[in-house]
Design an enzyme around this catalytic site. Structure first.
Site, PDB file in Angstrom:
ATOM      1  N   LYS A 140       1.238   4.056  -3.096  1.00  0.00           N
ATOM      2  CA  LYS A 140       0.893   5.483  -2.944  1.00  0.00           C
ATOM      3  C   LYS A 140       2.110   6.355  -3.284  1.00  0.00           C
ATOM      4  O   LYS A 140       1.981   7.408  -3.891  1.00  0.00           O
ATOM      5  CB  LYS A 140       0.394   5.782  -1.521  1.00  0.00           C
ATOM      6  N   TYR A 153       0.822  -1.220   0.000  1.00  0.00           N
ATOM      7  CA  TYR A 153       0.000   0.000   0.000  1.00  0.00           C
ATOM      8  C   TYR A 153       0.860   1.276   0.000  1.00  0.00           C
ATOM      9  O   TYR A 153       0.736   2.093  -0.924  1.00  0.00           O
ATOM     10  CB  TYR A 153      -1.009  -0.018   1.165  1.00  0.00           C
TER      11      TYR A 153
HETATM   12  N1  LIG Z   1      -8.706   6.612   5.063  1.00  0.00           N
HETATM   13  C1  LIG Z   1      -7.565   7.196   5.391  1.00  0.00           C
HETATM   14  O1  LIG Z   1      -7.226   7.318   6.578  1.00  0.00           O
HETATM   15  C2  LIG Z   1      -6.675   7.758   4.322  1.00  0.00           C
HETATM   16  C3  LIG Z   1      -5.540   8.461   4.732  1.00  0.00           C
HETATM   17  C4  LIG Z   1      -4.693   8.986   3.758  1.00  0.00           C
HETATM   18  C5  LIG Z   1      -5.001   8.838   2.407  1.00  0.00           C
HETATM   19  N2  LIG Z   1      -6.099   8.149   2.029  1.00  0.00           N
HETATM   20  C6  LIG Z   1      -6.372   8.056   0.580  1.00  0.00           C
HETATM   21  O2  LIG Z   1      -7.641   8.638   0.340  1.00  0.00           O
HETATM   22  C7  LIG Z   1      -8.268   8.004  -0.759  1.00  0.00           C
HETATM   23  C8  LIG Z   1      -9.671   7.600  -0.359  1.00  0.00           C
HETATM   24  O3  LIG Z   1      -9.578   6.683   0.719  1.00  0.00           O
HETATM   25  P1  LIG Z   1     -10.847   6.244   1.556  1.00  0.00           P
HETATM   26  O4  LIG Z   1     -10.415   6.054   2.955  1.00  0.00           O
HETATM   27  O5  LIG Z   1     -11.996   7.124   1.256  1.00  0.00           O
HETATM   28  O6  LIG Z   1     -11.074   4.793   0.931  1.00  0.00           O
HETATM   29  P2  LIG Z   1     -12.409   4.119   0.422  1.00  0.00           P
HETATM   30  O7  LIG Z   1     -12.072   2.692   0.181  1.00  0.00           O
HETATM   31  O8  LIG Z   1     -13.534   4.427   1.321  1.00  0.00           O
HETATM   32  O9  LIG Z   1     -12.651   4.855  -0.955  1.00  0.00           O
HETATM   33  C9  LIG Z   1     -11.991   4.534  -2.127  1.00  0.00           C
HETATM   34  C10 LIG Z   1     -13.002   4.546  -3.258  1.00  0.00           C
HETATM   35  O10 LIG Z   1     -12.310   4.201  -4.459  1.00  0.00           O
HETATM   36  C11 LIG Z   1     -13.107   3.295  -5.160  1.00  0.00           C
HETATM   37  N3  LIG Z   1     -12.295   2.425  -5.999  1.00  0.00           N
HETATM   38  C12 LIG Z   1     -11.464   1.440  -5.594  1.00  0.00           C
HETATM   39  N4  LIG Z   1     -10.937   0.828  -6.642  1.00  0.00           N
HETATM   40  C13 LIG Z   1     -11.429   1.445  -7.740  1.00  0.00           C
HETATM   41  C14 LIG Z   1     -11.257   1.249  -9.118  1.00  0.00           C
HETATM   42  N5  LIG Z   1     -10.491   0.264  -9.598  1.00  0.00           N
HETATM   43  N6  LIG Z   1     -11.908   2.062  -9.961  1.00  0.00           N
HETATM   44  C15 LIG Z   1     -12.724   3.030  -9.506  1.00  0.00           C
HETATM   45  N7  LIG Z   1     -12.935   3.259  -8.203  1.00  0.00           N
HETATM   46  C16 LIG Z   1     -12.289   2.462  -7.333  1.00  0.00           C
HETATM   47  C17 LIG Z   1     -13.826   2.470  -4.109  1.00  0.00           C
HETATM   48  O11 LIG Z   1     -14.994   1.852  -4.657  1.00  0.00           O
HETATM   49  C18 LIG Z   1     -14.117   3.523  -3.068  1.00  0.00           C
HETATM   50  O12 LIG Z   1     -15.386   4.103  -3.261  1.00  0.00           O
HETATM   51  C19 LIG Z   1      -7.371   6.837  -1.156  1.00  0.00           C
HETATM   52  O13 LIG Z   1      -6.637   7.191  -2.293  1.00  0.00           O
HETATM   53  C20 LIG Z   1      -6.462   6.647   0.052  1.00  0.00           C
HETATM   54  O14 LIG Z   1      -5.222   6.130  -0.328  1.00  0.00           O
HETATM   55  C21 LIG Z   1      -6.955   7.622   2.953  1.00  0.00           C
HETATM   56  C1  LIG Z   2      -2.489  -2.721  17.342  1.00  0.00           C
HETATM   57  C2  LIG Z   2      -3.971  -2.441  17.331  1.00  0.00           C
HETATM   58  C3  LIG Z   2      -4.456  -2.422  18.757  1.00  0.00           C
HETATM   59  O1  LIG Z   2      -5.576  -1.710  19.060  1.00  0.00           O
HETATM   60  C4  LIG Z   2      -4.281  -1.166  16.627  1.00  0.00           C
HETATM   61  C5  LIG Z   2      -4.182  -1.320  15.121  1.00  0.00           C
HETATM   62  C6  LIG Z   2      -4.585  -0.030  14.490  1.00  0.00           C
HETATM   63  C7  LIG Z   2      -4.349  -0.044  12.978  1.00  0.00           C
HETATM   64  C8  LIG Z   2      -5.386  -0.914  12.321  1.00  0.00           C
HETATM   65  C9  LIG Z   2      -4.372   1.402  12.469  1.00  0.00           C
HETATM   66  C10 LIG Z   2      -3.294   2.250  13.162  1.00  0.00           C
HETATM   67  C11 LIG Z   2      -2.877   3.322  12.189  1.00  0.00           C
HETATM   68  C12 LIG Z   2      -3.812   3.173  11.018  1.00  0.00           C
HETATM   69  C13 LIG Z   2      -3.369   3.728   9.660  1.00  0.00           C
HETATM   70  C14 LIG Z   2      -3.070   5.214   9.707  1.00  0.00           C
HETATM   71  O2  LIG Z   2      -4.091   5.913  10.400  1.00  0.00           O
HETATM   72  C15 LIG Z   2      -2.887   5.828   8.394  1.00  0.00           C
HETATM   73  C16 LIG Z   2      -3.323   5.260   7.256  1.00  0.00           C
HETATM   74  C17 LIG Z   2      -3.009   5.949   5.983  1.00  0.00           C
HETATM   75  C18 LIG Z   2      -4.032   5.791   4.923  1.00  0.00           C
HETATM   76  O3  LIG Z   2      -3.501   6.156   3.679  1.00  0.00           O
HETATM   77  C19 LIG Z   2      -4.694   4.448   4.862  1.00  0.00           C
HETATM   78  C20 LIG Z   2      -5.108   3.938   6.209  1.00  0.00           C
HETATM   79  C21 LIG Z   2      -3.946   3.922   7.205  1.00  0.00           C
HETATM   80  C22 LIG Z   2      -2.886   2.955   6.704  1.00  0.00           C
HETATM   81  C23 LIG Z   2      -4.463   3.492   8.609  1.00  0.00           C
HETATM   82  C24 LIG Z   2      -4.913   2.011   8.596  1.00  0.00           C
HETATM   83  C25 LIG Z   2      -5.214   1.445   9.984  1.00  0.00           C
HETATM   84  C26 LIG Z   2      -4.072   1.659  10.966  1.00  0.00           C
HETATM   85  C27 LIG Z   2      -2.849   0.856  10.538  1.00  0.00           C
END
Ligand SMILES: NC(=O)c1ccc[n+]([C@@H]2O[C@H](COP(=O)([O-])OP(=O)(O)OC[C@H]3O[C@@H](n4cnc5c(N)ncnc54)[C@H](O)[C@@H]3O)[C@@H](O)[C@H]2O)c1
Ligand SMILES: C[C@@H](CO)CCC[C@@H](C)[C@H]1CC[C@H]2[C@@H]3[C@H](O)C=C4C[C@@H](O)CC[C@]4(C)[C@H]3CC[C@]12C
Length: 368
Positions: A163, A159
Site C-alpha cells: 500500500k 500488505y
Molecule cells: N477494509 C478496510 O478496513 C480498509 C482500510 C483501509 C484501506 N482499505 C483499502 O480499501 C480498498 C478496498 O478494500 P475492501 O476492504 O473493500 O476489500 P475487498 O476485498 O472487499 O475489496 C477489494 C475488491 O478488489 C477486487 N480485486 C482484488 N484483486 C483484483 C484484481 N487483481 N483485479 C481487479 N479487482 C480485484 C476484489 O475482487 C474486491 O472486490 C483496498 O484497496 C484496501 O487496501 C481497506
Molecule cells: C488479537 C485478536 C483478538 O481478538 C484481534 C485481532 C484483530 C485483527 C484481525 C484486526 C485488528 C486491526 C485490524 C486491521 C485494521 O483495522 C486496519 C486495517 C487496514 C486496512 O487497510 C486493511 C485491514 C486492516 C489491516 C485490519 C485487518 C484486521 C485487523 C488486523
C-alpha cells in the site's frame, strides 16, 4: 474548470467496485453524483447485485477484469473522466503470497496510472490505507495524529509495504501529462479500519462469538485505541474528493485520512458496539491471557500456517502481524478533508452504528 465543462456528463470508473468499500462507493456515486452519465464497475469478481443498478438513469457497465492485466485496465479506463481505484488485495492473514499482493496492489496501481496517462483520463483517486503510516514494526503509538504528524513509517509485512509503494506511485504521478496534454491530478485517501454493512471481519467475529456460546474473550487492553471509520463516510469522501479534485488544483498530490465521528475505542470494544446488541458479550475487563502467551499463540499460528501450507490453507485471525496492529494505538484526529474539500461525515455515529447493527442482525438471520 469552465462552466460548460461543469455541466458536462461524466464517466466514472470504480476499480474493485464489487468489494466491501467499492460497492458503497458505487451506490454513493449513483445517489450523490448528479453529473454522472456512465458508471463503469471493474472487478475480478462481479456481484449479482449489479443487475439491479442497470434499470436507473445512469448507464452502469460491469467489466470483469484484472488490474494486473495492463490491456484490460486500459480498455476500461479509455474514455473515463475519473478513476476511483479501490481494487486491492487486502490480506493480512497470509492467504496470498507476498508476490501476489505486490502484483495486485503495486503493479495493478501502476497499470491504472499508465492507463490514465495513455488514454487521457485526468482525475485519479486512490484508496490507500492508514497502514501506509502505521502501526510500524516498532509498535510506536500514533495517538490522534494527522497527515502531518511525524511518525517512523517502517513496515515489513507485504500488505502495508504494497500500500505504501502504491500510494507513492500515485502521488508521484500527480502532474504527469496525460494524452491530450493536460496534467494528471491524483490524490490518496487513507481509511483507518473500515466498518459497516458487508464487513467480512466483523462477520467472522460474530460467527466466532456464536461458536463460543455467545461470548468473545478480551485479548487486548481496553486502553489501546484503534481508529475506525464508517464505510458510508469513506465512500462519501471518495465521491467528494473525486468531484472537488476537478475544481481545486490544491488537492493534487495530497493525502487525506478518512475520519468521522466514530468513537475512539479498542478494536474489541468497538466491535462490541455492534455485537452486543446482537446478543454477544465480551468476557473480561482486562485481557484474559498474558500478552506473552498471545505472542506465543500468534507465532504458533504462523508456524502451523507454514507447516500446513502444502496440505491446506490455515489462516486464523490471530498472527504476529494482526496481534501487533490490534495491540498498538493508532487513531487519527484531523480536519484536512474538511479544509481542502468541504468534507463533513454524511452519517452520524448513531446512524452508522444502527446501520451496522441491522446488518449484523441480517447476517444472523440469513445464516440460520
Ligand atoms: N477494509 C478496510 O478496513 C480498509 C482500510 C483501509 C484501506 N482499505 C483499502 O480499501 C480498498 C478496498 O478494500 P475492501 O476492504 O473493500 O476489500 P475487498 O476485498 O472487499 O475489496 C477489494 C475488491 O478488489 C477486487 N480485486 C482484488 N484483486 C483484483 C484484481 N487483481 N483485479 C481487479 N479487482 C480485484 C476484489 O475482487 C474486491 O472486490 C483496498 O484497496 C484496501 O487496501 C481497506
Ligand atoms: C488479537 C485478536 C483478538 O481478538 C484481534 C485481532 C484483530 C485483527 C484481525 C484486526 C485488528 C486491526 C485490524 C486491521 C485494521 O483495522 C486496519 C486495517 C487496514 C486496512 O487497510 C486493511 C485491514 C486492516 C489491516 C485490519 C485487518 C484486521 C485487523 C488486523
Amino acid at each position: 474548470m469552465a462552466d460548460s465543462a461543469r455541466a458536462q456528463k461524466l464517466v466514472y470508473l470504480v476499480t474493485g467496485g464489487c468489494g466491501f468499500l467499492g460497492e458503497h462507493v458505487v451506490r454513493m456515486l449513483l445517489q450523490r453524483e448528479p453529473r454522472l452519465c456512465e458508471l463503469r464497475i471493474f472487478d475480478l469478481h462481479l456481484g449479482p447485485w449489479l443487475d439491479e443498478l442497470k434499470t436507473g438513469p445512469v448507464r452502469v457497465t460491469a467489466i470483469q477484469g484484472d488490474v494486473t492485466q495492463a490491456h484490460e485496465v486500459a480498455a476500461a479506463v479509455a474514455g473515463a473522466h475519473v478513476v476511483i481505484h479501490t481494487a486491492g488485495l487486502v490480506d493480512v492473514f497470509g492467504k496470498a503470497s507476498p508476490e501476489t499482493i505486490h502484483e495486485v496492489n503495486v503493479q495493478g496501481t501502476q497499470n491504472v496510472i499508465e492507463a490514465c496517462v495513455q488514454t487521457g483520463t485526468q482525475f485519479l483517486v486512490y484508496t490507500s490505507s492508514m497502514e501506509v503510516v502505521g502501526p510500524n514494526v516498532k509498535g510506536h503509538p500514533f495517538y490522534r495524529g494527522n497527515e502531518d504528524t511525524p511518525y517512523e513509517a517502517v513496515h515489513r509485512h507485504p500488505y502495508p509495504c504494497s500500500k505504501a509503494l502504491a500510494e507513492r506511485l500515485v502521488l508521484e504521478a500527480n502532474g504527469r501529462k496525460v494524452r491530450g496534454g493536460l496534467p494528471l491530478v491524483t490524490c490518496a485517501l487513507r481509511p483507518t479500519g473500515i466498518y459497516g454493512e458487508g464487513h467480512q471481519i466483523m462477520r467472522d467475529f460474530y460467527h466466532q462469538g456464536l461458536r463460543l456460546g455467545g461470548r468473545l474473550f478480551r485479548a487486548i487492553p481496553a486502553s489501546v485505541e484503534h481508529g475506525r471509520v464508517y464505510v458510508g463516510n469513506v465512500a462519501w469522501m471518495h465521491v467528494l474528493v473525486a468531484r472537488e479534485e476537478q475544481r481545486a488544483a490544491l488537492m493534487g498530490g495530497q493525502v487525506y485520512f478518512c475520519y468521522d465521528k466514530s468513537p475512539y475505542k479498542s478494536y474489541e470494544d468497538f466491535n462490541m458496539e455492534f455485537l452486543r446488541p446482537c446478543g454477544l458479550r465480551l468476557v473480561g475487563t482486562r485481557p484474559l491471557l498474558p500478552y506473552w502467551l498471545l505472542v506465543f499463540l500468534a507465532a504458533l499460528n504462523a508456524l502451523l500456517q507454514w507447516l500446513l501450507r502444502p496440505l491446506l490453507l490455515y489462516a486464523p485471525l490471530l498472527n504476529p502481524y494482526t496481534l501487533a496492529v490490534a495491540n498498538t494505538t493508532f487513531t487519527v484526529s484531523t480536519n484536512k478533508a474538511q479544509r481542502h474539500f468541504g468534507y463533513e461525515p454524511l452519517f452520524s455515529w448513531e446512524d452508522s452504528r444502527t446501520r451496522t447493527i441491522r446488518w449484523v442482525q441480517g447476517v444472523e438471520s440469513s445464516s440460520q
